[in-house]
Motif scaffolding. Structure first.
Motif, PDB file in Angstrom:
ATOM      1  N   SER A 169       2.706  -1.522  -7.049  1.00 48.72           N
ATOM      2  CA  SER A 169       2.374  -0.563  -5.992  1.00 48.72           C
ATOM      3  C   SER A 169       0.988  -0.832  -5.424  1.00 48.72           C
ATOM      4  CB  SER A 169       2.475   0.877  -6.514  1.00 48.72           C
ATOM      5  OG  SER A 169       1.518   1.140  -7.517  1.00 48.72           O
ATOM      6  N   TYR A 206       0.097  -1.842  -1.539  1.00 46.49           N
ATOM      7  CA  TYR A 206      -0.936  -1.054  -0.858  1.00 46.49           C
ATOM      8  C   TYR A 206      -2.029  -1.969  -0.311  1.00 46.49           C
ATOM      9  CZ  TYR A 206      -4.877   2.276  -0.525  1.00 46.49           C
ATOM     10  OH  TYR A 206      -5.958   3.021  -0.109  1.00 46.49           O
ATOM     11  N   ALA A 218       3.408   1.607   6.281  1.00 48.05           N
ATOM     12  CA  ALA A 218       3.332   2.929   5.654  1.00 48.05           C
ATOM     13  C   ALA A 218       3.640   4.006   6.684  1.00 48.05           C
ATOM     14  CB  ALA A 218       1.955   3.151   5.058  1.00 48.05           C
ATOM     15  N   LEU A 229      -2.957   5.348   4.951  1.00 41.60           N
ATOM     16  CA  LEU A 229      -3.102   4.897   3.573  1.00 41.60           C
ATOM     17  C   LEU A 229      -4.154   5.677   2.800  1.00 41.60           C
ATOM     18  CD1 LEU A 229      -2.792   1.033   4.084  1.00 41.60           C
ATOM     19  CD2 LEU A 229      -1.119   2.556   3.018  1.00 41.60           C
ATOM     20  N   LEU A 252      -3.009   8.738   0.637  1.00 38.48           N
ATOM     21  CA  LEU A 252      -2.167   8.590  -0.555  1.00 38.48           C
ATOM     22  C   LEU A 252      -2.957   8.953  -1.809  1.00 38.48           C
ATOM     23  CD1 LEU A 252      -0.397   5.227   0.347  1.00 38.48           C
ATOM     24  CD2 LEU A 252       0.573   7.527   0.455  1.00 38.48           C
ATOM     25  N   LEU A 266      -0.358   4.162  -7.731  1.00 37.35           N
ATOM     26  CA  LEU A 266      -0.057   5.185  -6.740  1.00 37.35           C
ATOM     27  C   LEU A 266       0.994   6.166  -7.251  1.00 37.35           C
ATOM     28  CD1 LEU A 266       0.110   2.944  -3.567  1.00 37.35           C
ATOM     29  CD2 LEU A 266      -1.406   4.898  -3.825  1.00 37.35           C
ATOM     30  N   LEU A 317       4.393   5.856  -2.318  1.00 35.29           N
ATOM     31  CA  LEU A 317       4.070   4.916  -1.250  1.00 35.29           C
ATOM     32  C   LEU A 317       5.221   4.929  -0.239  1.00 35.29           C
ATOM     33  CD1 LEU A 317       2.281   2.865   0.075  1.00 35.29           C
ATOM     34  CD2 LEU A 317       3.160   1.115  -1.504  1.00 35.29           C
TER      35      LEU A 317
END
Length: 395
Positions: free
Chosen positions: A240, A244, A369, A373, A376, A388, A391
């Motif tokens: 993840s 990201y 996304a 971002l 998150l 995370l 996502l």
């Protein structure tokens, strides 16, 4: 005047390196309240990870995090969570089925498992939460497959892991209950493999031998636990975090899509530059010694921050930037640890992360996304994984 003690992390973790005080070694208080020495400089972290007086004996009531704080009464025989010659011998036996050649042979199977998960995402349609639909299910499916554990039992492992990785929210009784249930389950699976061996780790460990030394059943169960617990959580967090990190750098993402052969280097750089957690394991001083001019006493905890070492500007210029063209750099990184407790399954973890990213980008070239971002949220209540919480993406 008493020594200055800093809360660590000082602010909720949000994927960025926490602020650190000056100096390569400082005193800090962890979320559970334990006092530790935190080490940040490259040379100092490398020295700590190799120091003969720093260990991780979980049979003692020392500073630990997550399940490690509750495991002291559960460990028997040799375990990867101890130190010394017995630990080194156990690593040699355990590593026999995990050579580079054997791990490379797992790539096609990992690709199939990743493809099945992406099939499900595609069939459901966007948006999709890649944490819930890919990052966690893939390493769990791979590790269950590797150990010869039925895929239908994967959700049970997820429930046990949730209880064992919590730093604060779960009681010690709940942690130990989950640990005992997992050990009981793995013991039953091991007995099945003794009667009906297969091409899996449990079966391979049953026959692993060095001279007259063999693994006991308890050691095999503890090895299987270590693979599932550490490998599953940490790899899920890394997947993840790497996705990201790519979404944060659209130009680098475009370069990688145009040149997929850069993926292995990209994954290594992403795992070095994009944090999934601010923590590292707590080591414990087995005697008095000095590190960077600081006196560390017997019994005190020491947390070497590998991510901070990898941002040491002396060794890693522009260390926080992600640039696929930069290359590997002049110094070894600590992505998979260092020293006697370096990650036993580093090669397998790298293959899982690479495969997840390769198949995801190939299948969904327009990936993006669905929310900013920076909004998150990250797990700050789990160890060793982190990562995370969600996502959400579109394509």
């Amino acid at each position: 005047m008493g020594e200055r003690v800093y809360p660590f992390p000082a602010r909720p973790f949000a994927g960025e390196p926490p602020e650190l005080p000056e100096g390569p070694v400082f005193r800090a208080r962890l979320p559970r309240g334990d006092l530790v020495w935190i080490v940040t400089g490259y040379e100092e972290v490398r020295a700590a990870l190799n120091h003969p007086l720093l260990g991780r004996d979980l049979t003692a009531r020392d500073p630990h995090m997550g399940v490690e704080a509750s495991m002291t009464a559960a460990l028997r025989d040799r375990t990867l969570l101890l130190d010394g010659p017995a630990h080194a011998q156990l690593r040699r036996l355990a590593a026999r089925p995990l050579t580079a050649v054997q791990v490379a042979g797992l790539r096609p199977r990992i690709r199939i498992l990743a493809g099945r998960l992406l099939d499900g995402i595609e069939e459901t349609g966007p948006p999709a939460d890649l944490v819930a639909r890919l990052a966690f299910p893939l390493p769990l499916a791979v590790l269950c497959d590797l150990l010869g554990i039925p895929a239908r039992d994967g959700p049970a492992f997820r429930r046990w892991a949730d209880r064992m990785t919590a730093i604060e929210a779960v009681s010690e009784e709940e942690t130990l209950a989950a640990l005992a249930t997992m050990f009981e389950y793995l013991t039953e699976r091991l007995q099945d493999k003794r009667k009906h061996p297969g091409q899996d780790l449990l079966s391979a460990w049953l026959t692993a031998q060095e001279a007259d030394d063999r693994l006991t059943d308890t050691e095999i169960v503890q090895l299987a636990f270590s693979v599932l617990f550490a490998g599953y959580e940490s790899t899920a967090a890394a997947i993840s975090a790497c996705i990201y990190g790519l979404l944060r750098h659209p130009r680098q993402l475009g370069l990688l899509q145009a040149s997929p052969e850069l993926l292995p280097d990209a994954v290594r750089q992403l795992m070095r530059t994009q944090l999934a957690t601010p923590y590292y394991r707590v080591l414990v001083a087995r005697g008095d010694f000095r590190l960077a001019g600081v006196s560390i006493r017997r019994g005190e905890g020491v947390m070497p921050l590998t991510w901070a070492a990898q941002r040491d500007p002396v060794w890693f210029p522009a260390a926080g930037s992600f640039d696929l063209r930069r290359g590997g750099g002049s110094a070894p990184d600590f992505v998979f640890g260092h020293g006697p407790h370096a990650c036993l399954g580093a090669g397998l973890a790298a293959v899982m992360v690479e495969t997840a990213l390769a198949e995801l980008l190939r299948r969904f070239p327009g990936l993006h996304a669905t929310v900013p971002l920076h909004t998150l949220s990250w797990h700050t209540d789990r160890f060793p994984g982190g990562g995370l919480r969600h996502l959400p993406v579109h394509w």
